[in-house]
Motif scaffolding. Structure first.
Motif, PDB file in Angstrom:
ATOM      1  N   PRO A 263      32.420 -65.445 -19.810  1.00  0.00           N
ATOM      2  CA  PRO A 263      31.469 -64.479 -19.256  1.00  0.00           C
ATOM      3  C   PRO A 263      31.988 -63.818 -17.983  1.00  0.00           C
ATOM      4  O   PRO A 263      32.625 -64.467 -17.150  1.00  0.00           O
ATOM      5  CB  PRO A 263      30.226 -65.321 -18.967  1.00  0.00           C
ATOM      6  N   THR A 264      31.751 -62.500 -17.865  1.00  0.00           N
ATOM      7  CA  THR A 264      32.188 -61.778 -16.663  1.00  0.00           C
ATOM      8  C   THR A 264      30.991 -61.237 -15.892  1.00  0.00           C
ATOM      9  O   THR A 264      31.158 -60.696 -14.798  1.00  0.00           O
ATOM     10  CB  THR A 264      33.095 -60.594 -17.040  1.00  0.00           C
ATOM     11  N   THR A 265      29.803 -61.331 -16.463  1.00  0.00           N
ATOM     12  CA  THR A 265      28.614 -60.802 -15.778  1.00  0.00           C
ATOM     13  C   THR A 265      27.842 -61.958 -15.149  1.00  0.00           C
ATOM     14  O   THR A 265      27.547 -62.947 -15.824  1.00  0.00           O
ATOM     15  CB  THR A 265      27.695 -60.072 -16.781  1.00  0.00           C
ATOM     16  N   THR A 266      27.530 -61.835 -13.868  1.00  0.00           N
ATOM     17  CA  THR A 266      26.759 -62.864 -13.167  1.00  0.00           C
ATOM     18  C   THR A 266      25.310 -62.386 -13.065  1.00  0.00           C
ATOM     19  O   THR A 266      25.060 -61.245 -12.660  1.00  0.00           O
ATOM     20  CB  THR A 266      27.337 -63.070 -11.754  1.00  0.00           C
ATOM     21  N   ILE A 267      24.364 -63.259 -13.459  1.00  0.00           N
ATOM     22  CA  ILE A 267      22.937 -62.903 -13.371  1.00  0.00           C
ATOM     23  C   ILE A 267      22.230 -64.006 -12.590  1.00  0.00           C
ATOM     24  O   ILE A 267      22.149 -65.153 -13.045  1.00  0.00           O
ATOM     25  CB  ILE A 267      22.303 -62.743 -14.771  1.00  0.00           C
ATOM     26  N   VAL A 268      21.761 -63.654 -11.384  1.00  0.00           N
ATOM     27  CA  VAL A 268      21.118 -64.643 -10.515  1.00  0.00           C
ATOM     28  C   VAL A 268      19.794 -64.076 -10.010  1.00  0.00           C
ATOM     29  O   VAL A 268      19.499 -62.902 -10.200  1.00  0.00           O
ATOM     30  CB  VAL A 268      22.024 -65.013  -9.314  1.00  0.00           C
ATOM     31  N   ARG A 269      19.010 -64.945  -9.345  1.00  0.00           N
ATOM     32  CA  ARG A 269      17.718 -64.509  -8.815  1.00  0.00           C
ATOM     33  C   ARG A 269      17.761 -64.495  -7.292  1.00  0.00           C
ATOM     34  O   ARG A 269      18.433 -65.315  -6.675  1.00  0.00           O
ATOM     35  CB  ARG A 269      16.601 -65.414  -9.330  1.00  0.00           C
ATOM     36  N   ARG A 270      17.002 -63.577  -6.719  1.00  0.00           N
ATOM     37  CA  ARG A 270      17.073 -63.392  -5.273  1.00  0.00           C
ATOM     38  C   ARG A 270      16.453 -64.576  -4.534  1.00  0.00           C
ATOM     39  O   ARG A 270      15.648 -65.329  -5.096  1.00  0.00           O
ATOM     40  CB  ARG A 270      16.380 -62.080  -4.884  1.00  0.00           C
TER      41      ARG A 270
ATOM     42  N   ASN B 217      12.487 -63.355  -8.516  1.00  0.00           N
ATOM     43  CA  ASN B 217      12.546 -64.819  -8.629  1.00  0.00           C
ATOM     44  C   ASN B 217      11.150 -65.442  -8.557  1.00  0.00           C
ATOM     45  O   ASN B 217      10.740 -65.964  -7.519  1.00  0.00           O
ATOM     46  CB  ASN B 217      13.423 -65.387  -7.513  1.00  0.00           C
ATOM     47  N   PRO B 218      10.416 -65.401  -9.668  1.00  0.00           N
ATOM     48  CA  PRO B 218       9.036 -65.934  -9.641  1.00  0.00           C
ATOM     49  C   PRO B 218       8.973 -67.452  -9.514  1.00  0.00           C
ATOM     50  O   PRO B 218       7.890 -68.021  -9.430  1.00  0.00           O
ATOM     51  CB  PRO B 218       8.450 -65.464 -10.972  1.00  0.00           C
ATOM     52  N   TRP B 219      10.145 -68.122  -9.474  1.00  0.00           N
ATOM     53  CA  TRP B 219      10.156 -69.589  -9.324  1.00  0.00           C
ATOM     54  C   TRP B 219      10.045 -70.024  -7.865  1.00  0.00           C
ATOM     55  O   TRP B 219       9.825 -71.190  -7.601  1.00  0.00           O
ATOM     56  CB  TRP B 219      11.437 -70.171  -9.932  1.00  0.00           C
ATOM     57  N   ILE B 220      10.266 -69.110  -6.903  1.00  0.00           N
ATOM     58  CA  ILE B 220      10.260 -69.578  -5.505  1.00  0.00           C
ATOM     59  C   ILE B 220       9.091 -68.968  -4.727  1.00  0.00           C
ATOM     60  O   ILE B 220       8.786 -67.779  -4.867  1.00  0.00           O
ATOM     61  CB  ILE B 220      11.607 -69.321  -4.792  1.00  0.00           C
ATOM     62  N   PRO B 221       8.432 -69.778  -3.886  1.00  0.00           N
ATOM     63  CA  PRO B 221       7.179 -69.361  -3.235  1.00  0.00           C
ATOM     64  C   PRO B 221       7.296 -68.116  -2.362  1.00  0.00           C
ATOM     65  O   PRO B 221       6.310 -67.413  -2.178  1.00  0.00           O
ATOM     66  CB  PRO B 221       6.804 -70.577  -2.377  1.00  0.00           C
ATOM     67  N   ASP B 222       8.483 -67.804  -1.848  1.00  0.00           N
ATOM     68  CA  ASP B 222       8.571 -66.646  -0.955  1.00  0.00           C
ATOM     69  C   ASP B 222       8.713 -65.327  -1.697  1.00  0.00           C
ATOM     70  O   ASP B 222       8.600 -64.266  -1.094  1.00  0.00           O
ATOM     71  CB  ASP B 222       9.746 -66.821   0.010  1.00  0.00           C
ATOM     72  N   ASP B 223       9.000 -65.391  -3.004  1.00  0.00           N
ATOM     73  CA  ASP B 223       9.130 -64.139  -3.750  1.00  0.00           C
ATOM     74  C   ASP B 223       7.737 -63.610  -4.080  1.00  0.00           C
ATOM     75  O   ASP B 223       6.833 -64.381  -4.397  1.00  0.00           O
ATOM     76  CB  ASP B 223       9.932 -64.377  -5.048  1.00  0.00           C
ATOM     77  N   GLN B 224       7.604 -62.272  -4.008  1.00  0.00           N
ATOM     78  CA  GLN B 224       6.284 -61.668  -4.257  1.00  0.00           C
ATOM     79  C   GLN B 224       5.802 -61.898  -5.689  1.00  0.00           C
ATOM     80  O   GLN B 224       4.614 -61.795  -5.980  1.00  0.00           O
ATOM     81  CB  GLN B 224       6.378 -60.158  -3.989  1.00  0.00           C
ATOM     82  N   THR B 225       6.731 -62.207  -6.618  1.00  0.00           N
ATOM     83  CA  THR B 225       6.328 -62.423  -8.015  1.00  0.00           C
ATOM     84  C   THR B 225       6.066 -63.904  -8.308  1.00  0.00           C
ATOM     85  O   THR B 225       5.863 -64.278  -9.463  1.00  0.00           O
ATOM     86  CB  THR B 225       7.443 -61.944  -8.970  1.00  0.00           C
ATOM     87  N   TYR B 226       6.058 -64.745  -7.282  1.00  0.00           N
ATOM     88  CA  TYR B 226       5.945 -66.205  -7.474  1.00  0.00           C
ATOM     89  C   TYR B 226       4.676 -66.583  -8.241  1.00  0.00           C
ATOM     90  O   TYR B 226       3.582 -66.112  -7.936  1.00  0.00           O
ATOM     91  CB  TYR B 226       5.917 -66.888  -6.111  1.00  0.00           C
ATOM     92  N   MET B 227       4.849 -67.450  -9.248  1.00  0.00           N
ATOM     93  CA  MET B 227       3.725 -67.958 -10.028  1.00  0.00           C
ATOM     94  C   MET B 227       3.617 -69.453  -9.751  1.00  0.00           C
ATOM     95  O   MET B 227       4.552 -70.208 -10.036  1.00  0.00           O
ATOM     96  CB  MET B 227       3.999 -67.692 -11.507  1.00  0.00           C
ATOM     97  N   GLU B 228       2.486 -69.847  -9.181  1.00  0.00           N
ATOM     98  CA  GLU B 228       2.338 -71.234  -8.743  1.00  0.00           C
ATOM     99  C   GLU B 228       2.554 -72.223  -9.877  1.00  0.00           C
ATOM    100  O   GLU B 228       3.235 -73.220  -9.730  1.00  0.00           O
ATOM    101  CB  GLU B 228       0.928 -71.423  -8.175  1.00  0.00           C
ATOM    102  N   ASP B 229       1.941 -71.921 -11.028  1.00  0.00           N
ATOM    103  CA  ASP B 229       2.130 -72.786 -12.188  1.00  0.00           C
ATOM    104  C   ASP B 229       3.438 -72.364 -12.869  1.00  0.00           C
ATOM    105  O   ASP B 229       3.442 -71.607 -13.830  1.00  0.00           O
ATOM    106  CB  ASP B 229       0.940 -72.626 -13.144  1.00  0.00           C
ATOM    107  N   THR B 230       4.577 -72.883 -12.334  1.00  0.00           N
ATOM    108  CA  THR B 230       5.872 -72.382 -12.809  1.00  0.00           C
ATOM    109  C   THR B 230       6.105 -72.698 -14.290  1.00  0.00           C
ATOM    110  O   THR B 230       6.925 -72.040 -14.930  1.00  0.00           O
ATOM    111  CB  THR B 230       7.040 -72.963 -11.977  1.00  0.00           C
ATOM    112  N   ALA B 231       5.354 -73.651 -14.853  1.00  0.00           N
ATOM    113  CA  ALA B 231       5.506 -73.932 -16.292  1.00  0.00           C
ATOM    114  C   ALA B 231       5.181 -72.677 -17.112  1.00  0.00           C
ATOM    115  O   ALA B 231       5.783 -72.434 -18.165  1.00  0.00           O
ATOM    116  CB  ALA B 231       4.583 -75.081 -16.695  1.00  0.00           C
ATOM    117  N   LEU B 232       4.245 -71.852 -16.609  1.00  0.00           N
ATOM    118  CA  LEU B 232       3.854 -70.647 -17.349  1.00  0.00           C
ATOM    119  C   LEU B 232       4.988 -69.623 -17.428  1.00  0.00           C
ATOM    120  O   LEU B 232       4.960 -68.723 -18.268  1.00  0.00           O
ATOM    121  CB  LEU B 232       2.633 -69.989 -16.697  1.00  0.00           C
ATOM    122  N   LEU B 233       5.992 -69.760 -16.557  1.00  0.00           N
ATOM    123  CA  LEU B 233       7.105 -68.805 -16.592  1.00  0.00           C
ATOM    124  C   LEU B 233       7.927 -68.962 -17.870  1.00  0.00           C
ATOM    125  O   LEU B 233       8.624 -68.036 -18.284  1.00  0.00           O
ATOM    126  CB  LEU B 233       7.987 -68.974 -15.352  1.00  0.00           C
ATOM    127  N   GLN B 234       7.827 -70.150 -18.507  1.00  0.00           N
ATOM    128  CA  GLN B 234       8.476 -70.322 -19.817  1.00  0.00           C
ATOM    129  C   GLN B 234       7.956 -69.271 -20.790  1.00  0.00           C
ATOM    130  O   GLN B 234       8.680 -68.769 -21.644  1.00  0.00           O
ATOM    131  CB  GLN B 234       8.206 -71.726 -20.403  1.00  0.00           C
TER     132      GLN B 234
END
Length: 708
Positions: free
Chosen positions: A33-40, A148-165
């Motif tokens: 792989p040559t493309t890196t995909i990360v979350r802020r 990055n909805p997995w981390i509390p400081d991101d504006q898209t953060y979802m508290e119930d991170t299981a729902l992000l599945q």
């Protein structure tokens, strides 16, 4: 000593993907792989190799990340690689980890939690302490930074991170389509991890000139996405069409998912024909999930389009109760209120720091071009909480969404004896927004509706409760125009009751009967003029053609009951059906003695068969297999011009088509489609079938793929 020259930079795309929840993107799973995909807002690791050993005392290494062609403070990150660089969630930093070999240093980078989302470029600048001479190295691979909805400081953060599945990582879903009584889940492949999707998203945002410094704000991004998934303003992704004429493109009902649409848009750099509401919504969810914004597709059954901001849907009738097809009170009669059998839009999840507290969470956005907002076809994000409470001053488009789910249906008759020129026939507070549905998290039911979730109460209080009336009246109170309409809704004296009976489910090719029960509760006989009609309609409420109509006069004795009914045979309706086979029943009556008038209508969909998808043996990765697609022709006429379409993100080629020969009346049709699985584990399939005589036949299946 000469300055450091960079030999190579490497970001470990696969290793970084694991903690960043980006493992599912196809490009990360390439052989090399040559493309890196990360979350802020979360560190990711890299390594740089130089032409000579790195000397911590004298060598300076600077990383410059930038996005867009004219980077500014907001769209650039400059940092030195240094030991113990303290990560700060609002700034870029690069921390020196160790020196695995003399010429190599490994480091991690933290991006700010507000970083713009998209493809970032990297330049490495090296020099020696005290020297003016700089050496530059431009990294030539893509680095995508996502929400990055997995981390509390991101504006898209979802508290119930299981729902992000479900709301970020699930690439298959269902869209509920059809009138209330016959609504069914239509399977849809979002395919947000396909290699073509992120490049298509970048092209789309550039095409719409979304400023790079706004691309980190989910409020501005989702509003922009609602605008650029339709092609009305800026050459967006999809051309909307509702008239059944799709010969020069793809009919909306033939699409099986979002990827083929985004791939065609990227390849041709032109808007793709044709979409309707659920197609727009399917593409929006693919784009939002690809970028990391939690999203779901929402269907509102019996959806109002309030064209004149009265928070009512108004239907007008002549003095003799003939329905008028326009709004005589509107300065532009072609701008009439309408009721769609169903309408599909999206909810996206985010905090709303731009509003007072309490309006974060799910926000409605709608990419179907119906009304302009601030001059362009965009809608939302409107907080569900504001829609539910009737707070119409909130950003954005809360009033339009409130009417969609909770307007009252009011019927008016031209009446010269009234000061306004109209008398009210009736006011129905229950008709609009019967049910708001989405797919239940973690479940996919290919053959039934076990994955259906009713979210009506997130949009409005239960119909008829004091809170529901109060929320609607909250909106009415702020709107002068709405106030006038609601003022007239006084109690009407009626002594004849009418009831339009529900039609049970009608399989295609079968006859059905429409009946109105009439009861005269007064002590005097009543002369009644009534009409009953069945009409073929498009799902957005536009009429296509009358199927059968009866009208006449009848006498109903004091305290007596009567009924009028019509039998509609399959020969009456089959030639008149339009796409999706929706039929509207309309009934109207006027009592001669009291001038009491009544009208009601009902929608239902003729039921069509589903495609069965089976596999004749276990599916093995990389090995040829066969998918068997079949259903029975329900019509007593031959099906011609047939085509099956099968889509899965887990097979080579993604979408496969096969055209069988004509299908005899009432006979089964089955085809074998060769497939080659390309992913292990559970994969999902979506199929459609079309012919000249029968369209919009769907099916879905899940299957397990095993190691060889």
């Amino acid at each position: 000593m000469e300055p450091l020259q960079v030999d190579i930079v490497h970001f470990y795309p696969r290793e970084n993907a694991q903690p960043h929840n980006t493992m599912k993107y196809e490009v990360v799973n390439d052989e090399n792989p040559t493309t890196t995909i990360v979350r802020r807002g979360q560190p990711f690791n890299g390594v740089v190799r130089f032409n000579r050993p790195y000397d911590e005392a004298t060598d300076i290494v600077q990383l410059v990340f930038s996005i867009g062609d004219r980077p500014s403070m907001d769209t650039m990150g400059k940092m030195f690689i240094r030991r113990d660089a303290a990560p700060d969630k609002h700034a870029w930093s690069a921390n020196l980890l160790d020196l695995p070999e003399p010429n190599t240093l490994s480091f991690n980078v933290s991006s700010p939690v507000t970083a713009a989302v998209g493809a970032w470029a990297l330049r490495v600048v090296t020099w020696q302490r005290g020297s003016q001479e700089r050496t530059y190295y431009d990294f030539d691979q893509d680095i995508y930074i996502l929400f990055n909805p997995w981390i509390p400081d991101d504006q898209t953060y979802m508290e119930d991170t299981a729902l992000l599945q479900e709301y970020v990582l699930n690439d298959v879903g269902k869209v509920w389509v059809g009138p209330v009584k016959t609504t069914r889940g239509k399977p849809w492949m979002y395919g947000q991890f396909d290699a073509v999707v992120l490049p298509a998203c970048m092209f789309m945002l550039d095409r719409a000139d979304v400023p790079f410094n706004q691309r980190g704000d989910p409020v501005k991004m989702t509003r922009a996405i609602s605008r650029i998934v339709n092609s009305n303003d800026d050459g967006g992704v999809l051309v909307g069409r509702w008239d059944g004429q799709y010969e020069d493109g793809t009919a909306p009902s033939d699409w099986t998912g979002s990827v083929d649409i985004l791939a065609q848009f990227l390849e041709t750099q032109d808007s793709v024909p044709y979409g309707q509401c659920w197609v727009f919504a399917g593409v929006v969810t693919a784009v939002c999930r690809a970028l990391g914004i939690p999203s779901r597709v929402v269907s509102n059954l019996v959806s109002a389009h309030d064209a004149n901001s009265t928070l009512t849907v108004d239907k007008y009738y002549s003095e003799t109760m003939e329905e008028l097809g326009y709004d005589p009170s509107n300065a532009e009669p072609e701008q009439t209120d309408s009721i769609w059998n169903y309408h599909v839009w999206n909810d996206v999840w985010m905090a709303r720091p731009d509003l007072t507290a309490g309006y974060g969470g799910w926000q409605a956005i709608d990419a179907t071009p119906q009304e302009t907002s601030k001059g362009v076809y965009q809608c939302g994000p409107a907080p569900l909480e504001a829609i539910k409470q009737g707070v119409i001053g909130m950003n954005y488009d809360v009033e339009f969404m409130l009417a969609s789910v909770n307007a009252d249906l009011m019927r008016w008759r031209i009446d010269p004896s009234e000061e306004t020129g109209y008398s009210m026939v009736d006011s129905n507070t229950y008709h609009i927004g019967r049910m708001v549905l989405t797919k239940k998290p973690y479940v996919f039911d290919p053959n039934g509706d076990g994955d259906r979730e009713d979210i009506t109460e997130q949009y409005k209080y239960r119909e008829g409760t004091a809170s529901e009336r109060l929320a609607l009246m909250n909106g009415v109170r702020v709107s002068e125009r709405a106030k006038r309409y609601y003022a007239v809704a006084s109690n009407l004296q009626n002594d004849v009751t009418f009831n339009l009976r529900d039609v049970d489910t009608v399989p295609i090719g079968k006859d059905f009967r429409v009946t109105v029960d009439i009861e005269n509760t007064s002590n005097e006989g009543r002369n009644i003029k009534a009409s009953l009609s069945t009409t073929s309609v498009f799902y957005n409420g536009v009429r296509a053609g009358v199927i059968k109509k009866v009208e006449g006069k009848m006498f109903v004795g004091a305290n007596k009951k009567e009924q009028i009914s019509i039998l509609v045979k399959s020969d009456d309706y089959l030639p008149k059906l339009v796409e999706y086979c929706n039929i509207k029943i309309s009934a109207m009556a006027i009592v001669e003695e009291t001038k009491q008038s009544w009208a009601d209508d009902d929608d239902f969909q003729i039921i069509k068969p589903n495609i069965s998808i089976k596999f004749n043996e276990d599916l093995i990765i990389g090995q040829p297999g066969v998918a068997l697609l079949s259903f029975t022709n329900p019509l007593d006429q031959t099906l011609t011009g047939c085509e099956f379409r099968l889509t899965s993100s887990g097979i080579a080629g993604r979408t496969l088509k096969l055209s069988p020969s004509d299908v005899a009346p009432l006979e089964p049709v089955s085809v074998e489609i060769p497939i080659q699985p390309s992913k292990l584990g559970k994969i999902n399939f979506v199929a459609t079938f079309k012919s000249v005589e029968l369209k919009d036949i769907n099916g879905a299946a899940s299957a397990e793929v095993f190691e060889g």
